[in-house]
Design a protein around this motif. Structure first.
Motif, PDB file in Angstrom:
ATOM      1  N   UNK A   1       0.720  -1.099  -0.167  1.00 32.04           N
ATOM      2  CA  UNK A   1      -0.092   0.067   0.167  1.00 32.04           C
ATOM      3  C   UNK A   1       0.895   1.116   0.040  1.00 32.04           C
ATOM      4  N   UNK A   2       0.383   2.329  -0.888  1.00 27.52           N
ATOM      5  CA  UNK A   2       1.196   3.373  -0.689  1.00 27.52           C
ATOM      6  C   UNK A   2       0.040   4.558  -0.583  1.00 27.52           C
ATOM      7  N   UNK A   3       0.530   5.710  -0.385  1.00 36.13           N
ATOM      8  CA  UNK A   3      -0.408   6.814  -0.562  1.00 36.13           C
ATOM      9  C   UNK A   3      -0.812   7.219  -1.903  1.00 36.13           C
ATOM     10  N   UNK A   4      -1.768   7.900  -2.361  1.00 37.27           N
ATOM     11  CA  UNK A   4      -2.059   8.152  -3.654  1.00 37.27           C
ATOM     12  C   UNK A   4      -1.187   8.767  -4.225  1.00 37.27           C
ATOM     13  N   UNK A   5      -0.324   9.814  -3.505  1.00 35.64           N
ATOM     14  CA  UNK A   5       0.735  10.594  -4.200  1.00 35.64           C
ATOM     15  C   UNK A   5       1.820   9.929  -4.462  1.00 35.64           C
ATOM     16  N   UNK A   6       2.423   9.105  -3.553  1.00 33.90           N
ATOM     17  CA  UNK A   6       3.409   8.038  -3.632  1.00 33.90           C
ATOM     18  C   UNK A   6       3.193   7.283  -4.972  1.00 33.90           C
TER      19      UNK A   6
END
Length: 121
Positions: free
Chosen positions: A99-104
């Motif tokens: 999982x990643x942030x949307x930005x990352x």
């Protein structure tokens, strides 16, 4: 309205996983019915594996990587998305998901897949 439908579908998917109505093989990323038959899934035009299950007589559509992640970890943090580490959207083994942030995730997608060669002198 889209967000509410997505949240509702995630709740239903979690229920189906918890009740054993969808079986997940975390090593291969494949999904099965309780009787061992393959769950109906197909590769979408974007390369992701999209699956179909029934819940209370209605069809539920969802991405296989989401089912694999939820089965292994139980939830997805708010503001995060599931990312395929090797950029192969149809390869849904748990070892290929993070999982990643949307930005990352957006920044990662902009990186070149093959490093450019240095200029020859």
């Amino acid at each position: 309205m889209r967000t509410n439908r997505s949240a509702r579908n995630t709740r239903i998917l979690k229920t189906l996983l918890k009740r054993g109505q969808i079986i997940v093989d975390h090593e291969t990323g494949k999904l099965y019915k309780p009787n061992g038959d393959d769950l109906y899934c197909r590769v979408s035009e974007t390369g992701y594996v999209k699956c179909e299950a029934r819940h209370r007589g209605r069809r539920l559509y969802f991405y296989a990587h989401k089912a694999v992640w939820l089965s292994a970890h139980g939830s997805i943090r708010r503001g995060h998305v599931i990312d395929h580490i090797n950029f192969e959207n149809a390869e849904n083994s748990i070892h290929n998901l993070q999982t990643l942030t949307v930005l990352k995730n957006l920044q990662r997608r902009k990186q070149p897949l093959i490093p450019e060669e240095p200029p020859a002198f």
